[in-house]
Scaffold this active site. Sequence first.
Site, PDB file in Angstrom:
ATOM      1  CG  HIS A 292      52.945  39.953  40.056  1.00 47.95           C
ATOM      2  ND1 HIS A 292      52.986  39.224  38.900  1.00 47.95           N
ATOM      3  CD2 HIS A 292      52.645  39.090  41.070  1.00 47.95           C
ATOM      4  CE1 HIS A 292      52.715  37.949  39.192  1.00 47.95           C
ATOM      5  NE2 HIS A 292      52.506  37.847  40.496  1.00 47.95           N
TER       6      HIS A 292
ATOM      7  NE  ARG B  33      55.905  36.911  41.754  1.00 47.63           N
ATOM      8  CZ  ARG B  33      55.717  36.726  40.442  1.00 47.63           C
ATOM      9  NH1 ARG B  33      56.219  37.572  39.570  1.00 47.63           N
ATOM     10  NH2 ARG B  33      55.011  35.713  40.009  1.00 47.63           N
TER      11      ARG B  33
ATOM     12  CD  GLU C 169      54.459  42.119  37.175  1.00 49.09           C
ATOM     13  OE1 GLU C 169      53.326  42.078  36.663  1.00 49.09           O
ATOM     14  OE2 GLU C 169      55.086  41.098  37.504  1.00 49.09           O
TER      15      GLU C 169
ATOM     16  CG  HIS D  41      51.000  40.056  35.029  1.00 49.62           C
ATOM     17  ND1 HIS D  41      51.400  39.726  36.295  1.00 49.62           N
ATOM     18  CD2 HIS D  41      49.693  39.684  34.943  1.00 49.62           C
ATOM     19  CE1 HIS D  41      50.391  39.180  36.956  1.00 49.62           C
ATOM     20  NE2 HIS D  41      49.337  39.141  36.163  1.00 49.62           N
TER      21      HIS D  41
ATOM     22  CD  GLU E  49      54.324  38.725  31.701  1.00 42.48           C
ATOM     23  OE1 GLU E  49      54.878  39.758  32.120  1.00 42.48           O
ATOM     24  OE2 GLU E  49      54.006  37.780  32.438  1.00 42.48           O
TER      25      GLU E  49
HETATM   26  N1  ARG Z   1      54.273  36.965  34.848  1.00 42.62           N
HETATM   27  C1  ARG Z   1      53.104  36.193  35.172  1.00 42.62           C
HETATM   28  C2  ARG Z   1      53.377  35.422  36.427  1.00 42.62           C
HETATM   29  O1  ARG Z   1      54.458  34.924  36.589  1.00 42.62           O
HETATM   30  C3  ARG Z   1      52.714  35.312  34.064  1.00 42.62           C
HETATM   31  C4  ARG Z   1      51.537  34.442  34.274  1.00 42.62           C
HETATM   32  C5  ARG Z   1      51.076  33.852  32.994  1.00 42.62           C
HETATM   33  N2  ARG Z   1      49.930  33.041  33.181  1.00 42.62           N
HETATM   34  C6  ARG Z   1      50.018  31.765  33.444  1.00 42.62           C
HETATM   35  N3  ARG Z   1      48.920  31.106  33.699  1.00 42.62           N
HETATM   36  N4  ARG Z   1      51.139  31.136  33.451  1.00 42.62           N
HETATM   37  O2  ARG Z   1      52.547  35.347  37.271  1.00 42.62           O
HETATM   38 ZN    ZN Z   2      53.308  39.832  36.997  1.00 40.54          ZN
END
Ligand code: ARG
Ligand code: ZN
Length: 449
Positions: free
Chosen positions: A192, A247, A195, A339, A414
Site C-alpha cells: 500500500h 493506496r 504506508e 502494513h 500492522e
Molecule cells: N491493512 C491490510 C489490508 O487492508 C490488512 C490485511 C490483513 N490480511 C487479511 N488477510 N485480512 O489490506
Molecule cells: Zn496496508
Amino acid sequence: ASGIGSIVTSIIGTEKNFKSRSSRVSYKNHQLIRLYPNSQGHVNDLKELKESEPEDVKFWTEPMYNRTTDVVVGPDLVSDFKVFLSDKGIDFKVLIPDLQKTIAYQNPKMTKEQRNDLVTTNGHSMTWKRYHRYGEIVKYLEYLALRYPSVAEVITIGHSYEGQPIKMIKISTGTNKGGEAKPAIWIDAGMHAREWIGSAVATYIVSQLVEKNSSYAKLLDNTDWMILPVVNPDGYEFSHTGDRLWRKTRSNHAEDQDDSRFLQLVNHYTRWLWGKCEGVDPNRNFDYHWGEVEAGGASLDPCHETYAGPRAFSEPETKAMADYILANKQNIRVYLTLHSYSQMWLVPWGYTYTKPLDYSELASVAKKAIGAVTKIHGTNYQVGPSADLLYPTSGASDDWAKGVAGIKYAYTLELRDRGRYGFLLPASQIVPTAREIWAGVKTIARLVN
Ligand code: ARG
Ligand code: ZN
C-alpha cells in the site's frame, strides 16, 4: 467540446470530480477525526455513510462495534459532518485539524547537495531519519550487493505497470552444511503506497542483516532472507509526488471493464475527464478466494479503495511477487508483510472467520514475537485472526502465502501507530518502530528454525 466528448459529458453530468493529475493533491484543512460509536446503531450509521462513498469522507479504519473509527473529512464537509455526528449522538475528537500541515511536517526535506554528500561519505543516502524515495531505496540495495557480494544479491523480479523495476534483496551466507538452501524468511512492504513506515522498517532490517552480518552470523547460519521493500513502486512514488494518501497501484483497467465498444469509449472519456479511478488494491489481488466480495473488504468497483482488480494477479507487481515466492516456496518458512497502521500481528485467515487448524501454533509464535517487540520501547501490539481483529478481506497476500504457497507461518504486521498520525507517522518514529519490529522478527526467525 463536440462529438463524443459532449455526449459523454451529458451522460455523466458535469466534471465536478475533475482533478488534474499533473498537480499535487492538497489536504489543506482536511481533518482526521476519530469517532467513538457506542452502539450497534452507531456502527450501522457509519457503515451506511461509508457505503454511500461520499467524495470527501475517507474511512481510514472500518466502523466496528467497541472500536474507534478514523475518518478524513474534506474542508467543505467538516461542519456538516460534525452536525451529522451530533444528530446521531456519536462522540468524536479531531486528531489532526489540518492534514496538509502534518504531511509537510512528516518528512523532513533534504536538498540534492545534502543527499549527494551522504552518497559521497556513505555510498548511499539512506538515513532512516526521513522517508526515502524509491530510487534511493533501490540504490541502497545495489550499494549493499556491491559492497557485500558474499551476503547480498539484488534480484529484479519484474516490472511495475509504469515500467519500474521491482527489486528485492536476497541475503544469504550460502548453503547449509549438507549443501542445501537454508530455510528462508520472506518480508515484503510497501504494498500500500501510503504506508511508508513499512518500507522504512524493511530497509532497516536489510541494513542490520547486511551491514552487521558478522554480529548476526548465527542468525545467518540458520536462515536466508528475501526482502522486498517496495512491492508497489508506482504507487509509492505517486504518494510522494501526487497524492500522499494514495493506496493502490497505478494501473488502468478501463478496457477490461466492459466488452461493449461504446461503453469502453465512455469509460475512456470519463476517466480522462475525471482523471480518477486508477489502480488496484494489491492486497486484494492475490489468487486465493479472490474477489469474494460478499465477505466484505474487497470491491469490484474500480473507483473503490479496495478494488480487487479485473481478475486475480491483474497487477504485474503482485504477479511478479507471487511467481518469485512460488519458485522458492520449498525454502520459505515464514511470510511477513508489513502494513500500517494499528499495531497488530495478524494471523490468517482474512477471507473467513474460520481459523486455520494450526491457528494456536501461529498465534503462540506471534505472541512471543510481540513480547520481544514490547520489550524494546513498551509499544503494545495485538495478536489475533485477521478477519476478527481487523476486518474480513479476500485476495490478501498473507492468505495466499499460506493457502496457496503453503507457507505455514504467514502474518500481516500492522505497524505504528494507533491513529494519532495514522499513515502520516512522523519520520522521527522510523528508528524506534524499526528497532522493535526487528526484535520481533528475530524472535520469529529463532523460533521456527
Ligand atoms: N491493512 C491490510 C489490508 O487492508 C490488512 C490485511 C490483513 N490480511 C487479511 N488477510 N485480512 O489490506
Ligand atoms: Zn496496508
